[in-house]
Design a protein around this motif. Structure first.
Motif, PDB file in Angstrom:
ATOM      1  N   ILE A   1       0.848  -1.203   0.000  1.00  0.00           N
ATOM      2  CA  ILE A   1       0.000   0.000   0.000  1.00  0.00           C
ATOM      3  C   ILE A   1       0.881   1.251   0.000  1.00  0.00           C
ATOM      4  N   ILE A   2       1.961   1.206   0.760  1.00  0.00           N
ATOM      5  CA  ILE A   2       2.845   2.377   0.832  1.00  0.00           C
ATOM      6  C   ILE A   2       3.548   2.621  -0.510  1.00  0.00           C
ATOM      7  N   ILE A   3       3.934   1.542  -1.170  1.00  0.00           N
ATOM      8  CA  ILE A   3       4.579   1.709  -2.477  1.00  0.00           C
ATOM      9  C   ILE A   3       3.592   2.303  -3.490  1.00  0.00           C
ATOM     10  N   ILE A   4       2.356   1.854  -3.413  1.00  0.00           N
ATOM     11  CA  ILE A   4       1.338   2.416  -4.314  1.00  0.00           C
ATOM     12  C   ILE A   4       1.139   3.907  -3.989  1.00  0.00           C
ATOM     13  N   TYR A   5       1.116   4.209  -2.694  1.00  0.00           N
ATOM     14  CA  TYR A   5       0.972   5.624  -2.285  1.00  0.00           C
ATOM     15  C   TYR A   5       2.150   6.459  -2.801  1.00  0.00           C
ATOM     16  N   ARG A   6       3.346   5.899  -2.674  1.00  0.00           N
ATOM     17  CA  ARG A   6       4.535   6.621  -3.169  1.00  0.00           C
ATOM     18  C   ARG A   6       4.392   6.922  -4.656  1.00  0.00           C
ATOM     19  N   LYS A   7       3.906   5.925  -5.373  1.00  0.00           N
ATOM     20  CA  LYS A   7       3.756   6.122  -6.821  1.00  0.00           C
ATOM     21  C   LYS A   7       2.710   7.211  -7.099  1.00  0.00           C
TER      22      LYS A   7
ATOM     23  N   ASN B   1      -0.351   9.572 -11.556  1.00  0.00           N
ATOM     24  CA  ASN B   1      -1.562   8.776 -11.366  1.00  0.00           C
ATOM     25  C   ASN B   1      -1.290   7.322 -11.777  1.00  0.00           C
ATOM     26  N   ILE B   2      -2.055   6.421 -11.211  1.00  0.00           N
ATOM     27  CA  ILE B   2      -1.902   5.018 -11.599  1.00  0.00           C
ATOM     28  C   ILE B   2      -3.099   4.641 -12.468  1.00  0.00           C
ATOM     29  N   VAL B   3      -2.793   4.067 -13.606  1.00  0.00           N
ATOM     30  CA  VAL B   3      -3.894   3.605 -14.448  1.00  0.00           C
ATOM     31  C   VAL B   3      -3.967   2.087 -14.305  1.00  0.00           C
ATOM     32  N   ILE B   4      -5.052   1.634 -13.724  1.00  0.00           N
ATOM     33  CA  ILE B   4      -5.224   0.190 -13.549  1.00  0.00           C
ATOM     34  C   ILE B   4      -6.255  -0.277 -14.565  1.00  0.00           C
ATOM     35  N   THR B   5      -5.790  -1.087 -15.496  1.00  0.00           N
ATOM     36  CA  THR B   5      -6.698  -1.478 -16.577  1.00  0.00           C
ATOM     37  C   THR B   5      -7.610  -2.627 -16.156  1.00  0.00           C
ATOM     38  N   LYS B   6      -7.094  -3.500 -15.270  1.00  0.00           N
ATOM     39  CA  LYS B   6      -7.942  -4.607 -14.806  1.00  0.00           C
ATOM     40  C   LYS B   6      -8.411  -4.301 -13.388  1.00  0.00           C
ATOM     41  N   SER B   7      -8.427  -5.305 -12.527  1.00  0.00           N
ATOM     42  CA  SER B   7      -8.926  -5.030 -11.180  1.00  0.00           C
ATOM     43  C   SER B   7      -7.774  -4.601 -10.271  1.00  0.00           C
ATOM     44  N   PHE B   8      -8.124  -3.817  -9.271  1.00  0.00           N
ATOM     45  CA  PHE B   8      -7.121  -3.375  -8.297  1.00  0.00           C
ATOM     46  C   PHE B   8      -6.535  -4.595  -7.586  1.00  0.00           C
ATOM     47  N   ASN B   9      -7.393  -5.581  -7.371  1.00  0.00           N
ATOM     48  CA  ASN B   9      -6.964  -6.800  -6.696  1.00  0.00           C
ATOM     49  C   ASN B   9      -5.745  -7.426  -7.390  1.00  0.00           C
TER      50      ASN B   9
ATOM     51  N   ASP C   1      12.245   0.509  -8.615  1.00  0.00           N
ATOM     52  CA  ASP C   1      13.014   1.575  -7.968  1.00  0.00           C
ATOM     53  C   ASP C   1      12.357   2.013  -6.671  1.00  0.00           C
ATOM     54  N   GLU C   2      11.030   2.145  -6.737  1.00  0.00           N
ATOM     55  CA  GLU C   2      10.307   2.587  -5.552  1.00  0.00           C
ATOM     56  C   GLU C   2      10.419   1.568  -4.413  1.00  0.00           C
ATOM     57  N   VAL C   3      10.440   0.296  -4.795  1.00  0.00           N
ATOM     58  CA  VAL C   3      10.565  -0.753  -3.786  1.00  0.00           C
ATOM     59  C   VAL C   3      11.920  -0.630  -3.076  1.00  0.00           C
ATOM     60  N   GLU C   4      12.958  -0.420  -3.882  1.00  0.00           N
ATOM     61  CA  GLU C   4      14.311  -0.257  -3.312  1.00  0.00           C
ATOM     62  C   GLU C   4      14.326   0.903  -2.314  1.00  0.00           C
ATOM     63  N   LYS C   5      13.794   2.015  -2.782  1.00  0.00           N
ATOM     64  CA  LYS C   5      13.799   3.229  -1.953  1.00  0.00           C
ATOM     65  C   LYS C   5      12.955   3.018  -0.692  1.00  0.00           C
ATOM     66  N   ASN C   6      11.798   2.414  -0.898  1.00  0.00           N
ATOM     67  CA  ASN C   6      10.902   2.206   0.237  1.00  0.00           C
ATOM     68  C   ASN C   6      11.557   1.346   1.321  1.00  0.00           C
TER      69      ASN C   6
ATOM     70  N   ILE D   1      13.225  11.483   6.956  1.00  0.00           N
ATOM     71  CA  ILE D   1      12.633  12.154   8.129  1.00  0.00           C
ATOM     72  C   ILE D   1      11.490  13.074   7.700  1.00  0.00           C
ATOM     73  N   LEU D   2      11.649  13.653   6.519  1.00  0.00           N
ATOM     74  CA  LEU D   2      10.613  14.589   6.050  1.00  0.00           C
ATOM     75  C   LEU D   2       9.363  13.879   5.519  1.00  0.00           C
ATOM     76  N   GLU D   3       9.424  12.548   5.414  1.00  0.00           N
ATOM     77  CA  GLU D   3       8.259  11.818   4.895  1.00  0.00           C
ATOM     78  C   GLU D   3       7.249  11.512   6.003  1.00  0.00           C
ATOM     79  N   SER D   4       6.746  12.570   6.623  1.00  0.00           N
ATOM     80  CA  SER D   4       5.796  12.311   7.716  1.00  0.00           C
ATOM     81  C   SER D   4       4.514  11.662   7.185  1.00  0.00           C
ATOM     82  N   ASP D   5       4.163  11.959   5.926  1.00  0.00           N
ATOM     83  CA  ASP D   5       2.953  11.349   5.363  1.00  0.00           C
ATOM     84  C   ASP D   5       3.099   9.825   5.254  1.00  0.00           C
ATOM     85  N   ILE D   6       4.301   9.385   4.851  1.00  0.00           N
ATOM     86  CA  ILE D   6       4.526   7.931   4.727  1.00  0.00           C
ATOM     87  C   ILE D   6       4.482   7.288   6.122  1.00  0.00           C
TER      88      ILE D   6
END
Lengths: 190, 245
Positions: free
Chosen positions: A54-60, A65-73, A113-118, B49-54
């Motif tokens: 959920i956090i990775i999706i939020y980061r994105k 915007n995320i375009v989901i062509t099928k189901s979110f599931n 990339d987002e996964v790595e960062k997260n 640290i600045l990612e309070s939303d996350i």
């Protein structure tokens, strides 16, 4: 059980709406849990993976915007499966297999990339939250460019020098704690 | 050596080095990989640290997942089965034994119930001003102090006219203060756009407000819309239409 369409789900994640997040958990967690347990994980693993997906999706969503062509599931399961295999591959040191898997799941480069960062930032944030409240407040205020005078006033009318030295020590402690965490080693190698 | 690296990078990041020192630092970094790694780490930690939303989202998810077994930290605004059962029973009695059409104002009183707050209680302090404002507004709403809550929701909505949640709760706060015309205006605006989370509830409350404001034709139109578009409160909409006729 309320059924939610993709737009509502995406908007709910973007706005961190607790009701929608609760619905997402209720509707989609059982399938994630089954997958993780079937693949030698625990319920706690399933919760961790679900939360980080959920956090990775939020980061994105913060970036575009995320375009989901099928189901979110299906989308969510794809991210969770990738996260789980990634976790397992790290333990087994099978990064090549993981790349094949990512290709198979058609996860775009962005997500990887987002996964790595997260992963990294989760570790940093974990140690940040382990600091004392004063340390957390001082560091946050410094980084938000709150004037030192104001920080000193908020921290109980202490001197500016004290605040500077305290901030230094807090950050130093945070960096040391992170470096001493065994999980940090895998990021250092990269 | 490491201690010096930390000191140097920290002073560099905070802008405490002079122009000459900064230039020397940047030059040194080109060859010193350890220093470069220290700088990157320092930068990343600052960003984290600045990612309070996350951090807030992680906290919310954790609360949801850990409290799931115990009822109910988030009130479910759509499912009121017990209430619905009572209404159905009441409507059957009404249909069988009372032949005259119901009074519009009575219907409003019977069906109106303030929309539950969807805000989760947090133990952690929130840093952002807007989030604090939202938290306080919902605290007032739950007290209930609808006047204060209404003022706060209005403030949020004025600051950000796309904040439909604030506008929706402002409308409910106005109903609670019996400021029906104002509530009607805001709810009406909310029903013009379907692309938000509070659309269905806005239609429902607007129908009730129309009934209270003695506008039965508008109310009927919306109640029919709830039924035909399969929106929330469909069963209750049918009950009201029956009692109106």
């Amino acid at each position: 059980m309320e059924s939610l369409n993709n737009e509502l789900i995406i908007e709910g994640i973007r706005s961190q709406n607790p009701y929608i997040l609760n619905q997402i958990y209720t509707n989609y967690f059982p399938e994630i849990r089954k997958f993780i347990i079937d693949n030698n994980g625990t319920i706690q693993d399933a919760k961790d993976i679900f939360q980080e997906a959920i956090i990775i999706i939020y980061r994105k969503l913060k970036v575009e915007n995320i375009v989901i062509t099928k189901s979110f599931n299906l989308y969510l399961i794809g991210v969770c499966r990738y996260l789980w295999y990634r976790q397992v591959a790290f333990v087994k040191n099978e990064s090549e297999q993981l790349n094949h898997f990512a290709e198979y799941e058609r996860l775009p480069e962005f997500e990887i990339d987002e996964v790595e960062k997260n992963d990294k930032y989760k570790l940093y944030q974990f140690h940040f939250k382990q600091l004392g409240i004063d340390c957390q407040k001082i560091l946050e205020m410094f980084l938000n460019n709150v004037p030192i005078k104001e920080i000193a006033r908020k921290m109980g009318n202490t001197s500016e020098n004290y605040i500077k030295s305290r901030k230094y020590k807090c950050k130093e402690q945070l960096v040391n704690n992170i470096k001493n965490d065994p999980r940090f080693a895998k990021y250092e190698k990269k | 050596m490491k201690r010096n690296n930390f000191d140097l990078t920290e002073r560099y990041l905070m802008g405490d080095l002079s122009a000459e020192e900064s230039t020397a630092f940047e030059k040194l970094m080109e060859t010193d990989t350890e220093l470069k790694a220290e700088l990157n780490l320092g930068k990343e930690i600052n960003e984290a640290i600045l990612e309070s939303d996350i951090m807030n989202l992680r906290h919310t998810m954790s609360e949801i997942m850990n409290k799931k077994q115990k009822p109910v930290f988030i009130k479910n605004p759509f499912l009121w089965p017990a209430t619905a059962a009572v209404f159905i029973l009441a409507m059957i009695i009404n249909t069988l034994f009372i032949s005259s059409p119901a009074d519009k104002n009575d219907i409003f009183k019977k069906y109106y119930k303030a929309y539950p707050s969807v805000y989760s209680s947090r133990s952690s302090q929130k840093q952002l001003r807007d989030q604090q404002c939202l938290r306080i507004a919902f605290e007032q709403y739950e007290k209930p102090d609808f006047e204060s809550a209404g003022l706060l929701f209005k403030e949020m909505w004025i600051k950000d006219s796309t904040n439909n949640m604030a506008k929706f709760y402002l409308s409910i706060a106005l109903i609670e203060q019996n400021k029906m015309n104002e509530a009607e205006k805001y709810l009406n605006e909310l029903t013009l756009n379907k692309q938000h989370l509070f659309y269905e509830q806005s239609v429902w409350y607007l129908a009730l407000v129309y009934l209270n404001n003695n506008k039965p034709d508008e109310a009927e139109r919306l109640l029919n819309k709830i039924i035909s578009e399969n929106l929330s409160n469909k069963t209750r909409a049918k009950q009201i239409l029956k009692s109106l006729n």
